[in-house]
Design an enzyme around this catalytic site. Structure first.
Site, PDB file in Angstrom:
ATOM      1  N   TYR A  83      40.295  14.229  38.472  1.00  0.00           N
ATOM      2  CA  TYR A  83      39.096  14.730  39.168  1.00  0.00           C
ATOM      3  C   TYR A  83      38.209  13.633  39.722  1.00  0.00           C
ATOM      4  O   TYR A  83      37.310  13.895  40.511  1.00  0.00           O
ATOM      5  CB  TYR A  83      38.248  15.573  38.212  1.00  0.00           C
ATOM      6  CG  TYR A  83      39.043  16.574  37.441  1.00  0.00           C
ATOM      7  CD1 TYR A  83      39.744  17.577  38.106  1.00  0.00           C
ATOM      8  CD2 TYR A  83      39.121  16.511  36.054  1.00  0.00           C
ATOM      9  CE1 TYR A  83      40.512  18.480  37.399  1.00  0.00           C
ATOM     10  CE2 TYR A  83      39.878  17.413  35.339  1.00  0.00           C
ATOM     11  CZ  TYR A  83      40.575  18.393  36.019  1.00  0.00           C
ATOM     12  OH  TYR A  83      41.331  19.271  35.323  1.00  0.00           O
ATOM     13  N   TYR A 127      42.136  10.896  28.296  1.00  0.00           N
ATOM     14  CA  TYR A 127      43.481  11.177  28.787  1.00  0.00           C
ATOM     15  C   TYR A 127      44.360  11.585  27.611  1.00  0.00           C
ATOM     16  O   TYR A 127      44.095  11.196  26.459  1.00  0.00           O
ATOM     17  CB  TYR A 127      44.057   9.935  29.482  1.00  0.00           C
ATOM     18  CG  TYR A 127      43.249   9.535  30.699  1.00  0.00           C
ATOM     19  CD1 TYR A 127      43.256  10.335  31.841  1.00  0.00           C
ATOM     20  CD2 TYR A 127      42.460   8.385  30.689  1.00  0.00           C
ATOM     21  CE1 TYR A 127      42.485   9.984  32.952  1.00  0.00           C
ATOM     22  CE2 TYR A 127      41.700   8.034  31.797  1.00  0.00           C
ATOM     23  CZ  TYR A 127      41.717   8.837  32.924  1.00  0.00           C
ATOM     24  OH  TYR A 127      40.959   8.512  34.020  1.00  0.00           O
ATOM     25  N   ASP A 173      38.533  10.941  41.745  1.00  0.00           N
ATOM     26  CA  ASP A 173      38.515  10.567  43.162  1.00  0.00           C
ATOM     27  C   ASP A 173      37.633  11.548  43.947  1.00  0.00           C
ATOM     28  O   ASP A 173      36.711  11.141  44.652  1.00  0.00           O
ATOM     29  CB  ASP A 173      39.935  10.603  43.760  1.00  0.00           C
ATOM     30  CG  ASP A 173      40.913   9.715  43.004  1.00  0.00           C
ATOM     31  OD1 ASP A 173      40.543   8.580  42.701  1.00  0.00           O
ATOM     32  OD2 ASP A 173      42.026  10.178  42.712  1.00  0.00           O
ATOM     33  N   ARG A 219      36.031   8.874  30.298  1.00  0.00           N
ATOM     34  CA  ARG A 219      37.264   8.284  30.824  1.00  0.00           C
ATOM     35  C   ARG A 219      37.096   7.947  32.311  1.00  0.00           C
ATOM     36  O   ARG A 219      36.108   8.362  32.950  1.00  0.00           O
ATOM     37  CB  ARG A 219      38.419   9.261  30.631  1.00  0.00           C
ATOM     38  CG  ARG A 219      38.411  10.411  31.619  1.00  0.00           C
ATOM     39  CD  ARG A 219      39.567  11.382  31.392  1.00  0.00           C
ATOM     40  NE  ARG A 219      39.851  12.148  32.585  1.00  0.00           N
ATOM     41  CZ  ARG A 219      40.655  13.190  32.642  1.00  0.00           C
ATOM     42  NH1 ARG A 219      41.267  13.611  31.539  1.00  0.00           N
ATOM     43  NH2 ARG A 219      40.880  13.825  33.777  1.00  0.00           N
ATOM     44  N   GLY A 220      38.089   7.243  32.852  1.00  0.00           N
ATOM     45  CA  GLY A 220      38.153   7.028  34.304  1.00  0.00           C
ATOM     46  C   GLY A 220      36.928   6.322  34.841  1.00  0.00           C
ATOM     47  O   GLY A 220      36.495   5.305  34.302  1.00  0.00           O
ATOM     48  N   GLU A 221      36.349   6.890  35.883  1.00  0.00           N
ATOM     49  CA  GLU A 221      35.262   6.196  36.579  1.00  0.00           C
ATOM     50  C   GLU A 221      33.956   6.979  36.540  1.00  0.00           C
ATOM     51  O   GLU A 221      32.912   6.465  36.134  1.00  0.00           O
ATOM     52  CB  GLU A 221      35.694   5.993  38.036  1.00  0.00           C
ATOM     53  CG  GLU A 221      34.782   5.123  38.804  1.00  0.00           C
ATOM     54  CD  GLU A 221      35.434   4.513  40.047  1.00  0.00           C
ATOM     55  OE1 GLU A 221      34.742   4.425  41.051  1.00  0.00           O
ATOM     56  OE2 GLU A 221      36.606   4.118  40.014  1.00  0.00           O
ATOM     57  N   ASP A 222      34.027   8.250  36.923  1.00  0.00           N
ATOM     58  CA  ASP A 222      32.771   8.971  37.121  1.00  0.00           C
ATOM     59  C   ASP A 222      32.120   9.403  35.802  1.00  0.00           C
ATOM     60  O   ASP A 222      30.907   9.237  35.630  1.00  0.00           O
ATOM     61  CB  ASP A 222      32.994  10.190  38.030  1.00  0.00           C
ATOM     62  CG  ASP A 222      31.677  10.703  38.592  1.00  0.00           C
ATOM     63  OD1 ASP A 222      30.877   9.873  39.068  1.00  0.00           O
ATOM     64  OD2 ASP A 222      31.429  11.906  38.514  1.00  0.00           O
ATOM     65  N   SER A 223      32.916   9.944  34.870  1.00  0.00           N
ATOM     66  CA  SER A 223      32.293  10.361  33.593  1.00  0.00           C
ATOM     67  C   SER A 223      31.759   9.142  32.854  1.00  0.00           C
ATOM     68  O   SER A 223      30.711   9.206  32.194  1.00  0.00           O
ATOM     69  CB  SER A 223      33.269  11.152  32.717  1.00  0.00           C
ATOM     70  OG  SER A 223      34.444  10.405  32.476  1.00  0.00           O
TER      71      SER A 223
HETATM   72  O1  TRH Z   1      39.353  12.694  36.226  1.00  0.00           O
HETATM   73  P1  TRH Z   1      39.364  11.242  35.953  1.00  0.00           P
HETATM   74  O2  TRH Z   1      40.404  10.781  35.066  1.00  0.00           O
HETATM   75  O3  TRH Z   1      39.428  10.476  37.304  1.00  0.00           O
HETATM   76  C1  TRH Z   1      40.165   9.267  37.412  1.00  0.00           C
HETATM   77  C2  TRH Z   1      39.236   8.108  37.733  1.00  0.00           C
HETATM   78  O4  TRH Z   1      38.246   8.350  38.667  1.00  0.00           O
HETATM   79  C3  TRH Z   1      40.040   6.911  38.194  1.00  0.00           C
HETATM   80  O5  TRH Z   1      39.172   5.896  38.668  1.00  0.00           O
HETATM   81  C4  TRH Z   1      40.987   7.336  39.291  1.00  0.00           C
HETATM   82  O6  TRH Z   1      41.712   6.310  39.756  1.00  0.00           O
HETATM   83  C5  TRH Z   1      41.925   8.379  38.708  1.00  0.00           C
HETATM   84  O7  TRH Z   1      41.181   9.517  38.342  1.00  0.00           O
HETATM   85  C6  TRH Z   1      43.014   8.787  39.661  1.00  0.00           C
HETATM   86  O8  TRH Z   1      37.962  10.817  35.295  1.00  0.00           O
HETATM   87  P2  TRH Z   1      36.494  10.750  35.917  1.00  0.00           P
HETATM   88  O9  TRH Z   1      36.407   9.695  36.956  1.00  0.00           O
HETATM   89  O10 TRH Z   1      35.579  10.657  34.802  1.00  0.00           O
HETATM   90  O11 TRH Z   1      36.285  12.142  36.643  1.00  0.00           O
HETATM   91  C7  TRH Z   1      36.083  13.314  35.924  1.00  0.00           C
HETATM   92  C8  TRH Z   1      35.010  14.138  36.591  1.00  0.00           C
HETATM   93  O12 TRH Z   1      34.942  15.403  35.960  1.00  0.00           O
HETATM   94  C9  TRH Z   1      33.631  13.508  36.454  1.00  0.00           C
HETATM   95  O13 TRH Z   1      32.934  13.692  37.678  1.00  0.00           O
HETATM   96  C10 TRH Z   1      32.977  14.339  35.367  1.00  0.00           C
HETATM   97  C11 TRH Z   1      33.587  15.681  35.637  1.00  0.00           C
HETATM   98  N1  TRH Z   1      33.555  16.652  34.554  1.00  0.00           N
HETATM   99  C12 TRH Z   1      32.799  17.788  34.713  1.00  0.00           C
HETATM  100  O14 TRH Z   1      32.146  17.961  35.757  1.00  0.00           O
HETATM  101  N2  TRH Z   1      32.792  18.729  33.726  1.00  0.00           N
HETATM  102  C13 TRH Z   1      33.462  18.563  32.564  1.00  0.00           C
HETATM  103  O15 TRH Z   1      33.406  19.449  31.679  1.00  0.00           O
HETATM  104  C14 TRH Z   1      34.238  17.367  32.396  1.00  0.00           C
HETATM  105  C15 TRH Z   1      35.001  17.150  31.113  1.00  0.00           C
HETATM  106  C16 TRH Z   1      34.261  16.446  33.417  1.00  0.00           C
END
Ligand code: TRH
Length: 367
Positions: free
Chosen positions: A18, A194, A20, A262-266
């Site tokens: 999610y 993850y 990206d 995890r990842g970037e945004d959270s």
């Molecule tokens: O989903 P991610 O694993 O995204 C990753 C990273 O961005 C990484 O840099 C990228 O290369 C890869 O994907 C392909 O983790 P991230 O970045 O934390 O994104 C999750 C999003 O989901 C974040 O905006 C928070 C949101 N979220 C909610 O809105 N509600 C929820 O209940 C949860 C658990 C997450």
């Protein structure tokens, strides 16, 4: 003279998960709130729909949160017409789109918004130009980061005020809406990671104490109960909650004593939450995430006393797959110190500038 920029096209090709789409959605929403006319092109709308369920994935174009969302399908040739074109995470525009940009007078400002990393080379690469080999176009790199010499992190202009206004009453109200009843004396922990994380081992060690109520959004792991259900073993109560809307996810992070992200945004949102966090970085084939983790912890742990810094580093290493033995009670014992550090870190980040505002200023300068 600085160039006036009124329109922005953001392009996003979803690699996985999610983050990206989530980062691009957040950027689009913030730029729209700053008065820009924004179009976000996303190739996989279903990913974004998980975050914003009102999205209709069958539509080629729709209004969302103050901007226009367009489906960048294999049959659509995106036509950038904006003053500022942002390609997220190195995504490639088709030749026809580049030709169109090159024919515009003046050509759009073209930015490659990169991935987040605390590594030092980011400061050197931030804002560097990359001329197109054939066309009269120059792409510039823009790197998010944690220092003043990077682009910073995305932050809504009212985020910190909302965070400060979220007092004990607001927290209890929010948690009760989620069906969560925090027991006195139990640490509230959020878990987003993850499937590669050692989740079963984490749950096992949590059972030995101190008392923890661990909240797990739907879809994170089959080892947690379904949304609305809970189970207790030893000192650990696990409770499933729904997958939250991003603004509620912020409130959720504000509400917990420790956030696994995890990842970037959270991970970025957890830093604005100013609560202790444990970060599982996006696993890469060459294990580059471990270098990124060390770079981040070197900054984040800078002013921590060596005992706390070591406990945080040790546990983070384990959580990211390193063969070390974790010390959960040791980590929980220094939680108040980590909380104090998280607040100072949040203030430091806020002083370093905000990504969307900095990006617009940079684009005006080079335009
Ligand atoms: O989903 P991610 O694993 O995204 C990753 C990273 O961005 C990484 O840099 C990228 O290369 C890869 O994907 C392909 O983790 P991230 O970045 O934390 O994104 C999750 C999003 O989901 C974040 O905006 C928070 C949101 N979220 C909610 O809105 N509600 C929820 O209940 C949860 C658990 C997450």
């Amino acid at each position: 003279m600085m160039r006036e920029l009124r329109t922005v096209d953001i392009f996003c090709q979803v690699l996985d998960n999610y983050g990206d789409a989530g980062v691009c959605w957040r950027l689009a929403r913030i730029l729209a709130s700053l008065g820009q006319s924004v179009t976000l092109w996303v190739d996989d709308l279903t990913r974004l729909q998980r975050l914003r369920p009102t999205i209709d994935v069958s539509l080629a174009q729709q209004a969302l949160d103050g901007f226009t969302l367009k489906h960048w399908s294999s049959t659509t040739t995106p036509e950038p017409v904006a003053d500022l074109v942002i390609c997220a995470f190195g995504c490639r525009l088709p030749e026809s789109a580049l030709l169109r940009m090159a024919a515009m007078t003046p050509a759009p400002v073209w930015i490659n918004l990169e991935y987040l990393s605390a590594e030092q080379w980011v400061e050197q690469s931030h804002r560097l130009p990359s001329p197109h080999p054939r066309l009269p176009l120059v792409e510039h790199f823009f790197f998010p980061g944690f220092t003043q010499r990077t682009g910073g992190l995305l932050r809504e202009s009212d985020l910190l005020a909302k965070r400060s206004a979220f007092d004990a009453n607001a927290r209890m109200k929010f948690l009760s809406q989620l069906g969560v009843n925090p027991q006195t004396g139990a640490h509230l922990v959020s878990l987003f990671c993850y499937p590669t994380a050692p989740i079963a081992s984490l749950f096992q060690m949590m059972q030995s104490g101190p008392p923890v109520l661990c909240l797990v959004p739907e879809g994170v792991t089959p080892l947690a109960p379904a949304s609305g259900k809970a189970s207790t073993q030893g000192a650990l109560t696990l409770q499933g909650i729904p997958f939250l809307d991003p603004d509620d996810y912020d409130r959720f992070l504000w509400s917990c004593d420790l956030n696994f992200v995890r990842g970037e945004d959270s991970a970025s949102r957890a830093q604005w939450a100013a609560q202790p966090m444990l970060w599982q970085l996006y696993p890469q084939a060459d294990r580059a995430q471990l270098t990124k983790l060390q770079a981040f912890l070197a900054l984040y742990g800078e002013s921590l006393d060596p005992l706390c810094a070591n406990r945080l580093r040790h546990f983070s290493d384990w959580w990211n797959g390193e063969p070390v033995t974790p010390d959960w009670p040791g980590l929980m014992a220094v939680l108040p110190v980590l909380k104090a550090r998280a607040s100072i870190w949040q203030q430091q980040l806020a002083e370093s500038g905000e990504l969307a505002t900095g990006l617009i200023e940079f684009a005006r300068e080079i335009g």
